[in-house]
Design a protein around this motif. Structure first.
Motif, PDB file in Angstrom:
ATOM      1  N   ASP A  38       0.784  -1.219   0.000  1.00  0.00           N
ATOM      2  CA  ASP A  38       0.000   0.000   0.000  1.00  0.00           C
ATOM      3  C   ASP A  38       0.815   1.269   0.000  1.00  0.00           C
ATOM      4  OD1 ASP A  38      -2.440  -1.575   2.076  1.00  0.00           O
ATOM      5  OD2 ASP A  38      -2.523  -1.115  -0.063  1.00  0.00           O
ATOM      6  N   ALA A  39       2.124   1.155  -0.134  1.00  0.00           N
ATOM      7  CA  ALA A  39       2.928   2.371  -0.162  1.00  0.00           C
ATOM      8  C   ALA A  39       2.505   3.216  -1.346  1.00  0.00           C
ATOM      9  CB  ALA A  39       4.416   2.007  -0.265  1.00  0.00           C
ATOM     10  N   TRP A  40       2.604   4.534  -1.195  1.00  0.00           N
ATOM     11  CA  TRP A  40       2.142   5.427  -2.257  1.00  0.00           C
ATOM     12  C   TRP A  40       2.967   5.244  -3.520  1.00  0.00           C
ATOM     13  CZ3 TRP A  40      -1.742   8.097  -3.824  1.00  0.00           C
ATOM     14  CH2 TRP A  40      -1.560   9.018  -4.858  1.00  0.00           C
ATOM     15  N   ASP A  41       2.275   5.072  -4.599  1.00  0.00           N
ATOM     16  CA  ASP A  41       2.972   4.925  -5.873  1.00  0.00           C
ATOM     17  C   ASP A  41       2.245   5.767  -6.906  1.00  0.00           C
ATOM     18  OD1 ASP A  41       3.667   2.125  -8.112  1.00  0.00           O
ATOM     19  OD2 ASP A  41       4.533   4.128  -7.931  1.00  0.00           O
ATOM     20  N   GLN A  42       2.894   6.804  -7.362  1.00  0.00           N
ATOM     21  CA  GLN A  42       2.251   7.741  -8.284  1.00  0.00           C
ATOM     22  C   GLN A  42       1.774   7.032  -9.546  1.00  0.00           C
ATOM     23  OE1 GLN A  42       1.587  10.913  -7.887  1.00  0.00           O
ATOM     24  NE2 GLN A  42       1.225  11.686  -9.923  1.00  0.00           N
ATOM     25  N   ARG A  43       2.576   6.085 -10.012  1.00  0.00           N
ATOM     26  CA  ARG A  43       2.238   5.413 -11.264  1.00  0.00           C
ATOM     27  C   ARG A  43       0.972   4.583 -11.096  1.00  0.00           C
ATOM     28  NH1 ARG A  43       3.590   0.861 -13.181  1.00  0.00           N
ATOM     29  NH2 ARG A  43       4.851   0.522 -11.316  1.00  0.00           N
ATOM     30  N   ARG A  44       0.918   3.892  -9.946  1.00  0.00           N
ATOM     31  CA  ARG A  44      -0.263   3.065  -9.693  1.00  0.00           C
ATOM     32  C   ARG A  44      -1.512   3.925  -9.580  1.00  0.00           C
ATOM     33  NH1 ARG A  44       1.369  -0.823  -5.377  1.00  0.00           N
ATOM     34  NH2 ARG A  44       0.782   0.892  -4.021  1.00  0.00           N
ATOM     35  N   GLU A  46      -1.922   6.822 -11.053  1.00  0.00           N
ATOM     36  CA  GLU A  46      -2.285   7.340 -12.370  1.00  0.00           C
ATOM     37  C   GLU A  46      -2.988   6.300 -13.212  1.00  0.00           C
ATOM     38  OE1 GLU A  46       0.898   9.246 -14.370  1.00  0.00           O
ATOM     39  OE2 GLU A  46       1.267  10.646 -12.719  1.00  0.00           O
ATOM     40  N   GLU A  47      -2.567   5.051 -13.050  1.00  0.00           N
ATOM     41  CA  GLU A  47      -3.217   4.007 -13.848  1.00  0.00           C
ATOM     42  C   GLU A  47      -4.650   3.812 -13.417  1.00  0.00           C
ATOM     43  OE1 GLU A  47      -0.915   0.442 -13.567  1.00  0.00           O
ATOM     44  OE2 GLU A  47       0.816   1.450 -14.462  1.00  0.00           O
ATOM     45  N   ALA A  48      -4.873   3.899 -12.106  1.00  0.00           N
ATOM     46  CA  ALA A  48      -6.212   3.590 -11.605  1.00  0.00           C
ATOM     47  C   ALA A  48      -7.150   4.780 -11.668  1.00  0.00           C
ATOM     48  CB  ALA A  48      -6.118   3.091 -10.164  1.00  0.00           C
ATOM     49  N   PHE A  49      -6.610   6.005 -11.713  1.00  0.00           N
ATOM     50  CA  PHE A  49      -7.461   7.173 -11.593  1.00  0.00           C
ATOM     51  C   PHE A  49      -8.107   7.518 -12.923  1.00  0.00           C
ATOM     52  CE2 PHE A  49      -9.085  10.904  -9.833  1.00  0.00           C
ATOM     53  CZ  PHE A  49      -8.852  11.965 -10.698  1.00  0.00           C
ATOM     54  N   ARG A  50      -9.374   7.866 -12.890  1.00  0.00           N
ATOM     55  CA  ARG A  50      -9.987   8.406 -14.103  1.00  0.00           C
ATOM     56  C   ARG A  50     -11.115   9.362 -13.729  1.00  0.00           C
ATOM     57  NH1 ARG A  50     -13.142   3.430 -13.983  1.00  0.00           N
ATOM     58  NH2 ARG A  50     -15.286   4.145 -14.226  1.00  0.00           N
ATOM     59  N   VAL A  51     -11.418  10.236 -14.687  1.00  0.00           N
ATOM     60  CA  VAL A  51     -12.497  11.196 -14.499  1.00  0.00           C
ATOM     61  C   VAL A  51     -13.475  10.967 -15.631  1.00  0.00           C
ATOM     62  CG1 VAL A  51     -13.115  13.626 -14.543  1.00  0.00           C
ATOM     63  CG2 VAL A  51     -11.051  12.917 -13.388  1.00  0.00           C
ATOM     64  N   ASP A  52     -14.747  10.736 -15.307  1.00  0.00           N
ATOM     65  CA  ASP A  52     -15.758  10.578 -16.354  1.00  0.00           C
ATOM     66  C   ASP A  52     -16.757  11.704 -16.222  1.00  0.00           C
ATOM     67  OD1 ASP A  52     -15.837   7.121 -15.413  1.00  0.00           O
ATOM     68  OD2 ASP A  52     -14.648   8.060 -16.992  1.00  0.00           O
TER      69      ASP A  52
ATOM     70  N   PRO B   1       0.754   6.992   1.858  1.00  0.00           N
ATOM     71  CA  PRO B   1       1.222   6.188   3.003  1.00  0.00           C
ATOM     72  C   PRO B   1       2.673   5.753   2.790  1.00  0.00           C
ATOM     73  CG  PRO B   1      -0.735   5.202   1.979  1.00  0.00           C
ATOM     74  CD  PRO B   1      -0.373   6.352   1.168  1.00  0.00           C
ATOM     75  N   LEU B   2       3.492   5.979   3.779  1.00  0.00           N
ATOM     76  CA  LEU B   2       4.904   5.658   3.666  1.00  0.00           C
ATOM     77  C   LEU B   2       5.288   4.601   4.700  1.00  0.00           C
ATOM     78  CD1 LEU B   2       6.746   9.042   3.203  1.00  0.00           C
ATOM     79  CD2 LEU B   2       6.524   7.201   1.572  1.00  0.00           C
ATOM     80  N   LEU B  40       4.178  16.429   0.497  1.00  0.00           N
ATOM     81  CA  LEU B  40       3.811  17.617  -0.267  1.00  0.00           C
ATOM     82  C   LEU B  40       4.075  17.414  -1.751  1.00  0.00           C
ATOM     83  CD1 LEU B  40       5.095  20.452   2.063  1.00  0.00           C
ATOM     84  CD2 LEU B  40       2.756  19.852   1.585  1.00  0.00           C
ATOM     85  N   ASN B  41       5.224  16.817  -2.045  1.00  0.00           N
ATOM     86  CA  ASN B  41       5.540  16.577  -3.457  1.00  0.00           C
ATOM     87  C   ASN B  41       4.550  15.616  -4.093  1.00  0.00           C
ATOM     88  OD1 ASN B  41       7.763  18.251  -3.844  1.00  0.00           O
ATOM     89  ND2 ASN B  41       9.108  16.801  -2.813  1.00  0.00           N
ATOM     90  N   ASP B  42       4.218  14.573  -3.338  1.00  0.00           N
ATOM     91  CA  ASP B  42       3.258  13.604  -3.867  1.00  0.00           C
ATOM     92  C   ASP B  42       1.920  14.273  -4.105  1.00  0.00           C
ATOM     93  OD1 ASP B  42       4.411  10.724  -1.929  1.00  0.00           O
ATOM     94  OD2 ASP B  42       5.101  11.614  -3.814  1.00  0.00           O
ATOM     95  N   LEU B  43       1.538  15.153  -3.182  1.00  0.00           N
ATOM     96  CA  LEU B  43       0.262  15.855  -3.329  1.00  0.00           C
ATOM     97  C   LEU B  43       0.263  16.696  -4.602  1.00  0.00           C
ATOM     98  CD1 LEU B  43      -2.466  16.453  -2.030  1.00  0.00           C
ATOM     99  CD2 LEU B  43      -1.428  18.385  -0.887  1.00  0.00           C
ATOM    100  N   MET B  44       1.390  17.335  -4.851  1.00  0.00           N
ATOM    101  CA  MET B  44       1.489  18.121  -6.078  1.00  0.00           C
ATOM    102  C   MET B  44       1.312  17.230  -7.297  1.00  0.00           C
ATOM    103  SD  MET B  44       4.369  21.060  -5.543  1.00  0.00           S
ATOM    104  CE  MET B  44       4.707  21.179  -7.266  1.00  0.00           C
ATOM    105  N   GLY B  45       1.956  16.062  -7.226  1.00  0.00           N
ATOM    106  CA  GLY B  45       1.834  15.122  -8.343  1.00  0.00           C
ATOM    107  C   GLY B  45       0.396  14.693  -8.558  1.00  0.00           C
ATOM    108  N   VAL B  46      -0.279  14.384  -7.444  1.00  0.00           N
ATOM    109  CA  VAL B  46      -1.680  13.958  -7.540  1.00  0.00           C
ATOM    110  C   VAL B  46      -2.519  15.048  -8.170  1.00  0.00           C
ATOM    111  CG1 VAL B  46      -3.733  13.450  -6.187  1.00  0.00           C
ATOM    112  CG2 VAL B  46      -1.586  12.395  -5.600  1.00  0.00           C
ATOM    113  N   CYS B  47      -2.352  16.279  -7.671  1.00  0.00           N
ATOM    114  CA  CYS B  47      -3.182  17.376  -8.172  1.00  0.00           C
ATOM    115  C   CYS B  47      -2.930  17.625  -9.646  1.00  0.00           C
ATOM    116  CB  CYS B  47      -2.894  18.658  -7.394  1.00  0.00           C
ATOM    117  SG  CYS B  47      -3.434  18.543  -5.707  1.00  0.00           S
ATOM    118  N   GLN B  48      -1.660  17.564 -10.018  1.00  0.00           N
ATOM    119  CA  GLN B  48      -1.334  17.793 -11.418  1.00  0.00           C
ATOM    120  C   GLN B  48      -1.998  16.741 -12.294  1.00  0.00           C
ATOM    121  OE1 GLN B  48       0.317  20.538 -12.115  1.00  0.00           O
ATOM    122  NE2 GLN B  48      -0.111  20.111 -14.254  1.00  0.00           N
TER     123      GLN B  48
END
Lengths: 354, 70
Positions: A38-44, A46-52, B1-2, B40-48
Motif C-alpha cells: 500500500d505504499a504510495w505509488d504515483q504510477r499506480r 495514475e493508472e487507476a485514476f480516471r475522471v468521467d 502512506p509511507l 507535499l511533493n506527492d500531493l502536487m503530483g496527484v493534483c497535477q
C-alpha cells in the motif's frame, strides 16, 4: 480465499448495515494488510485514476472521480466552495433611494446578485483601497424611476398596468466602463447572470439611483463570492443480491429502491430480480424494513468512486470552472509550500505557516 | 502512506487562525521532515494528474457531444 475477499470488502466498500455504517475509514495504509503493497505509488495512482464527465448543462456539471481518496475529493469540494474567485458587488454608492427598501438592504441584495464576468480578467483590489482602479473594479449603474401610466384604465388595480418601472429587475443594471475598460474588453458583455432577479418594488415618484463597484473575492470572505450554488459529492452505490430473489419478493424488492435500480426479468417463466443501475439509488434502506429481504441484499458504497455534482452560479462558469478545478489543483499544489518551517524538537514536532 | 512513518497527524489550533500543527514521527534514522516533504511533493503530483485527467475528460466529453449533435 474468504479472508482475502473480506479484506477486499473492507478496503473497497463502505457497507450500510441495518443499524449503522461499517468500514467508514480508509484503512489501506502500508503494513495494515499483509500481502498488499500500500505504499504510495504515483504510477499506480495514475493508472487507476480516471475522471468521467456524465453531464454538462448550462449551469450544472456532473462528473465521476474514480480512484481517489476521500481527503482529496473533499479538498476539491471545499476549495470550489470557498476559494475560487468570482466578481460580485461590494460597494454601493447610493445617490438617490426613495424606495421603500432601505439603503443597506438594497446594498445587501445587490451584493448577492451573481455577475457574469470572468474573474481572471481582473485583479484583487488592494487592501484599504477605497476608490478602485480599472484593473480591479467593474462598475454598474442602476438608475430607475417609477411613473404613473396615464393610459391606464380608471378601474384597473393591476400594478403592471398602472405604473411604469414599478419592478426593479437585475436587467436594469447597466455596465459603466471605467478608465480604459472599453478598449480592454471590446466584446465583453458584463451583466448579471440572470435578468429576472427582482431587486425592489417601486411606486410612482420613487426612484433608485445607485452606482455599484464589483470586485474579485472568494467564498471564504463572503458567500456571495462563491462560484457554486453548491458543490457536492456522493459515493457510488453498490447493491449486491446475495441470493436469487423471485416473484413477489422481487416486486417488493423493486419497490424498496429508487425507480430504475432493480429490474425484473422473465427467466424460464419466473420473474427474477436483477440490479439494473445501482447508481440511481438514494439509499433509503427501505429493504431493512422487510424481514424476508434484509439478509438477501448487501448495500454498500464504493469507497473511492466519487460522483461529484456542481451547480454553478453562471453558465459560462461551467467552462471557466473546469479551469477552476484545474487551478484549484494548482492552488492545492502551490499553497502548502511552507515559507517557514520550524523543527522544534528531535521527535519531529513542526509548526507550519503558509 | 509511507512505510517508515510511525505516527502522522495534524490539528488546526483555532479555526480563526491559518495555522496547522503537524506531528510526524518516523522510525529509525529517517529525519521527520523527509516524509513531510515527500507528502507535499506527492500531493502536487496527484493534483497535477487530476488536473490533466479532468481537462482531458472534459475535452473528450465535449468532442463526443459535438459528434452527437452532428
Amino acid at each position: 480465499m474468504a479472508a482475502r475477499r473480506s479484506a477486499d470488502e473492507m478496503r473497497d466498500r463502505v457497507v450500510l448495515g441495518e443499524f449503522g455504517v461499517r468500514n467508514v475509514h480508509t484503512t489501506d495504509f502500508p503494513g495494515n494488510y499483509p500481502g498488499y503493497d500500500d505504499a504510495w505509488d504515483q504510477r499506480r495512482f495514475e493508472e487507476a485514476f480516471r475522471v468521467d464527465v456524465i453531464r454538462e448543462e448550462e449551469d450544472t456539471l456532473e462528473f465521476d472521480m474514480v480512484g481517489i481518496d476521500a481527503a482529496i475529493a473533499n479538498a476539491f469540494r471545499r476549495i470550489l466552495l470557498a476559494e475560487v474567485p468570482t466578481m460580485a458587488v461590494e460597494k454601493v454608492f447610493v445617490y438617490n433611494n426613495t424606495s421603500i427598501v432601505q439603503d443597506e438592504i438594497l446594498a445587501h441584495r445587490l451584493g448577492l446578485i451573481p455577475i457574469r464576468a470572468d474573474p481572471r480578467l481582473f485583479e484583487y483590489r488592494n487592501q484599504g483601497d477605497q476608490e478602485g482602479t480599472e484593473i480591479d473594479t467593474l462598475q454598474f449603474q442602476l438608475k430607475i424611476k417609477c411613473k404613473r401610466n396615464p393610459q391606464a384604465a380608471k378601474e384597473s388595480s393591476d400594478p403592471d398596468e398602472l405604473y411604469f418601472n414599478h419592478k426593479v429587475y437585475s436587467k436594469h443594471m447597466t455596465w459603466v466602463p471605467l478608465g480604459n475598460q472599453t478598449d480592454l474588453f471590446p466584446d465583453a458583455d458584463f451583466r448579471p447572470v440572470h435578468d429576472d432577479i427582482l431587486i425592489a418594488l417601486l411606486r410612482p415618484g420613487q426612484e433608485i439611483d445607485v452606482l455599484m463597484h464589483c470586485v474579485k473575492g472568494i467564498g471564504k470572505d463572503h458567500a456571495k463570492f462563491s462560484p457554486v450554488a453548491t458543490a457536492s459529492y456522493r459515493l457510488l452505490p453498490d447493491i449486491t443480491l446475495l441470493q436469487p430473489i423471485e416473484d413477489e419478493a422481487a416486486e417488493t424488492l423493486q419497490k424498496c429502491f429508487s425507480p430504475g435500480v432493480i429490474e425484473i426479468q422473465n427467466i424460464n417463466g419466473k420473474r427474477v430480480a436483477r440490479v439494473a443501475n445501482a447508481r440511481l439509488d438514494t439509499f433509503s434502506r427501505e429493504v431493512f424494513r422487510h424481514e424476508g429481504l434484509k439478509n438477501l441484499v448487501r448495500l454498500a458504497r464504493v469507497r473511492n468512486h466519487y460522483i461529484c455534482k456542481c451547480v454553478f452560479q453562471s453558465p459560462d462558469m461551467v467552462c471557466v470552472n473546469k479551469q477552476r478545478l484545474a487551478s484549484t489543483c494548482g492552488w492545492l499544489c502551490a499553497s502548502p509550500r511552507p515559507q517557514h518551517l520550524y523543527i522544534q524538537n528531535a521527535v519531529g514536532n513542526c509548526l507550519l505557516w503558509d | 502512506p509511507l512505510p517508515d512513518v510511525e505516527f502522522c497527524g495534524y490539528c488546526i489550533t483555532h479555526p480563526s487562525e491559518s495555522k496547522i500543527n503537524f506531528r510526524i514521527q518516523t522510525r529509525g534514522a529517517l529525519p521527520a521532515v523527509e516524509p513531510f516533504r515527500k507528502g507535499l511533493n506527492d500531493l502536487m503530483g496527484v493534483c497535477q494528474h487530476v488536473l490533466n485527467t479532468f481537462e482531458r475528460s472534459m475535452k473528450e466529453f465535449r468532442a463526443q457531444k459535438e459528434e452527437e449533435m452532428q
